[in-house]
Design a protein around this motif. Structure first.
Motif, short mmCIF file in Angstrom:
data_model
loop_
_atom_site.label_atom_id
_atom_site.label_comp_id
_atom_site.label_asym_id
_atom_site.label_seq_id
_atom_site.Cartn_x
_atom_site.Cartn_y
_atom_site.Cartn_z
N VAL A 33 0.86 -1.19 0.00
CA VAL A 33 0.00 0.00 0.00
C VAL A 33 0.89 1.24 0.00
O VAL A 33 1.83 1.34 0.80
N VAL A 34 0.62 2.15 -0.92
CA VAL A 34 1.35 3.41 -1.00
C VAL A 34 0.42 4.54 -0.61
O VAL A 34 -0.73 4.62 -1.08
N GLN A 35 0.92 5.40 0.28
CA GLN A 35 0.23 6.66 0.62
C GLN A 35 1.09 7.80 0.08
O GLN A 35 2.20 8.04 0.57
N LEU A 36 0.58 8.46 -0.95
CA LEU A 36 1.29 9.56 -1.58
C LEU A 36 0.75 10.86 -0.99
O LEU A 36 -0.41 11.21 -1.21
N VAL A 38 0.46 14.83 -0.43
CA VAL A 38 0.58 16.08 -1.18
C VAL A 38 0.50 17.24 -0.20
O VAL A 38 -0.20 17.18 0.81
N ASP A 39 1.24 18.32 -0.50
CA ASP A 39 1.21 19.46 0.43
C ASP A 39 -0.23 19.94 0.62
O ASP A 39 -1.01 20.01 -0.31
N GLY A 40 -0.55 20.22 1.85
CA GLY A 40 -1.91 20.53 2.22
C GLY A 40 -2.59 19.36 2.90
O GLY A 40 -3.70 19.49 3.42
N GLY A 41 -1.96 18.19 2.89
CA GLY A 41 -2.48 17.06 3.65
C GLY A 41 -3.27 16.03 2.86
O GLY A 41 -3.70 15.03 3.42
N VAL A 42 -3.49 16.26 1.56
CA VAL A 42 -4.21 15.27 0.75
C VAL A 42 -3.32 14.03 0.60
O VAL A 42 -2.11 14.14 0.37
N VAL A 43 -3.95 12.85 0.70
CA VAL A 43 -3.22 11.58 0.57
C VAL A 43 -3.86 10.75 -0.53
O VAL A 43 -5.06 10.46 -0.47
N GLY A 44 -3.07 10.35 -1.52
CA GLY A 44 -3.54 9.46 -2.57
C GLY A 44 -3.12 8.04 -2.27
O GLY A 44 -2.01 7.80 -1.76
N LEU A 45 -3.97 7.08 -2.57
CA LEU A 45 -3.74 5.68 -2.25
C LEU A 45 -3.44 4.86 -3.49
O LEU A 45 -4.08 5.03 -4.53
N GLY A 46 -2.48 3.95 -3.37
CA GLY A 46 -2.17 2.99 -4.42
C GLY A 46 -1.94 1.62 -3.80
O GLY A 46 -1.57 1.52 -2.63
N GLU A 47 -2.16 0.58 -4.58
CA GLU A 47 -1.98 -0.80 -4.10
C GLU A 47 -1.40 -1.63 -5.23
O GLU A 47 -1.77 -1.46 -6.40
N GLY A 48 -0.51 -2.54 -4.88
CA GLY A 48 0.06 -3.42 -5.89
C GLY A 48 0.78 -4.58 -5.26
O GLY A 48 0.57 -4.91 -4.08
N SER A 49 1.64 -5.21 -6.03
CA SER A 49 2.34 -6.41 -5.60
C SER A 49 3.13 -6.17 -4.32
O SER A 49 3.69 -5.08 -4.10
N GLY A 50 3.19 -7.21 -3.49
CA GLY A 50 3.96 -7.14 -2.26
C GLY A 50 5.30 -7.84 -2.34
O GLY A 50 5.95 -8.07 -1.31
N GLU A 51 5.72 -8.19 -3.56
CA GLU A 51 7.02 -8.86 -3.72
C GLU A 51 8.16 -7.93 -3.30
O GLU A 51 8.08 -6.71 -3.46
#
Length: 407
Positions: A33-36, A38-51
């Motif tokens: 799980v990736v939490q990206l 952004v300035d201002g506190g917005v967080v974008g979510l991504g998910e992918g392989s756990g290898e």
């Protein structure tokens, strides 16, 4: 709108003992799980392989991405390809970028107050049909109690599994992961499903476990029964040989896996249905581009799945909604893994086998931080760093041979 941090969290979640052509699923599946941020506190979510290699590659590019605009996905893709260098394959680079691109699009949608599907050109459908993904399986993992699904090692077991899938989620099509037992047994299973669910489209995917000769025979015996036959053999040439005689379309997520392989698919015509997967094709926009390519050359589309959680399901649903020629119900493992999700409940749901496209900003789902922490601790405690279906199978069957084709 600058990226201030990229938080990468590996997780492990419960997975049933699902059988396939290379072995059996281990008790824990791995994802990232990736939490990206952004300035201002917005967080974008991504998910992918756990290898492990995906985690290493994300770590290798994260500092180069920090400081870039979250809207510069083309530049971020270039950074990923450049930083990972020539020793990392293009496919592996796409797997890394796809996680970041979904997180960027989620953040963009939240900043603009629009759903991701609008960033992909807008929705052509508001409900995305998914197919029940059936597996031969043990009752439970070795040395563990039977799971909620029980055993499915024969036609009766698969029919019972399918009934529960349909009762719980309303699926209107069924797909069987084959390549496990001799073809005659799997033909009998498909016929049992056809008898139990008249009118429901059926598919089987043996993951290249059959020879060309076997595939010809199965295709002949299941003529008029299968909606499509997925990856019965390995390789473009063998697929084209089977496709030339089969009455139903062939589908693939194994021989048409990139733009580089698409041209050969057009000249040899090994398949009629390409199974997209944004995790492998380099994100949602490239998946949308694949849809345009398929439309141009008269190929249909469906969607591939592997063990995944809600962030991926949301992303799959958004891109499917924006792809006009994705005409077949999509695959999903989500019913098998739904109890360990990392997103808060309430948004993602199946209604008559379809998932309504989330209408909230971005992906429309929110992270459950407690669940993320729990699944990360489970990852750390497990010591697992890669998926090893064959190794796990050999704990039960020491002489197990994964060499394909098997039949």
């Amino acid at each position: 709108m600058r990226i201030t941090d990229v938080v990468v969290t590996p997780i492990a979640f419960a997975d049933p003992p699902l059988l396939n052509s290379t072995g059996v699923h281990e008790p824990l599946a791995l994802r990232t799980v990736v939490q990206l941020v952004v300035d201002g506190g917005v967080v974008g979510l991504g998910e992918g392989s756990g290898e492990r290699d995906v985690l290493d590659h994300l770590e290798a590019v994260r500092t180069a991405i920090v400081g870039r605009s979250v809207f510069e996905t083309g530049l971020i893709e270039s950074i990923v390809f450049s930083k990972l260098g020539p020793d990392v394959s293009a496919m592996r680079k796409r797997r890394v970028f796809s996680i970041l691109e979904v997180a960027c699009l989620d953040a963009q949608g939240k900043l603009l107050g629009v759903p991701v599907v609008d960033l992909l050109g807008g929705a052509v459908r508001s409900w995305i049909p998914y197919s029940a993904y059936l597996f031969y399986k043990w009752a439970g993992h070795p040395d563990a109690e039977p799971d909620e699904w029980g055993a499915a090692l024969d036609p009766a077991g698969l029919v019972a599994q399918a009934r529960r899938m349909v009762e719980l989620f309303g699926f209107g099509s069924l797909k069987l992961k084959g390549g496990v037992f001799p073809p005659d047994e799997e033909i009998a299973a498909i016929r049992a499903l056809a008898d139990a669910f008249p009118g429901l489209p059926l598919r089987i995917d043996p993951n290249g476990a059959w020879s060309v000769e076997t595939s010809h025979r199965v295709a002949s015996e299941l003529s008029g029964v299968l909606e499509y036959l997925e990856d019965p053999v390995l390789g473009m040439d063998a697929m084209a040989e089977v496709a030339a005689r089969a009455s139903m379309p062939l589908a693939t997520n194994m021989c048409v896996v990139s733009v580089e392989t698409f041209a050969e698919a057009v000249t040899k015509y090994p398949v009629g249905v390409v199974l997209s997967d944004h995790h492998y094709w380099g994100g949602l926009r490239h998946t949308r581009e694949l849809g345009a390519l398929c439309d141009t050359f008269g190929l249909a589309m469906s969607m591939h799945s592997n063990s995944h959680l809600g962030i991926s399901l949301a992303a799959m649903t958004h891109v499917a909604a924006a792809t006009p020629n994705l005409a077949y119900a999509c695959d999903t493992h989500y019913p098998w893994n739904r109890h360990d999700d990392v997103v808060q409940p309430g948004v993602l749901r199946f209604v008559d086998g379809a998932v309504p496209v989330p209408t909230g900003p971005g992906l429309g789902v929110e992270l459950d931080p407690d669940a993320l922490d729990r699944l990360h601790r489970q990852y750390v405690d497990s010591g697992r760093r890669s998926r090893q279906d064959t190794v796990y199978m050999r704990r039960v069957q020491p002489d197990y041979d994964p060499t394909l084709p098997r039949f």
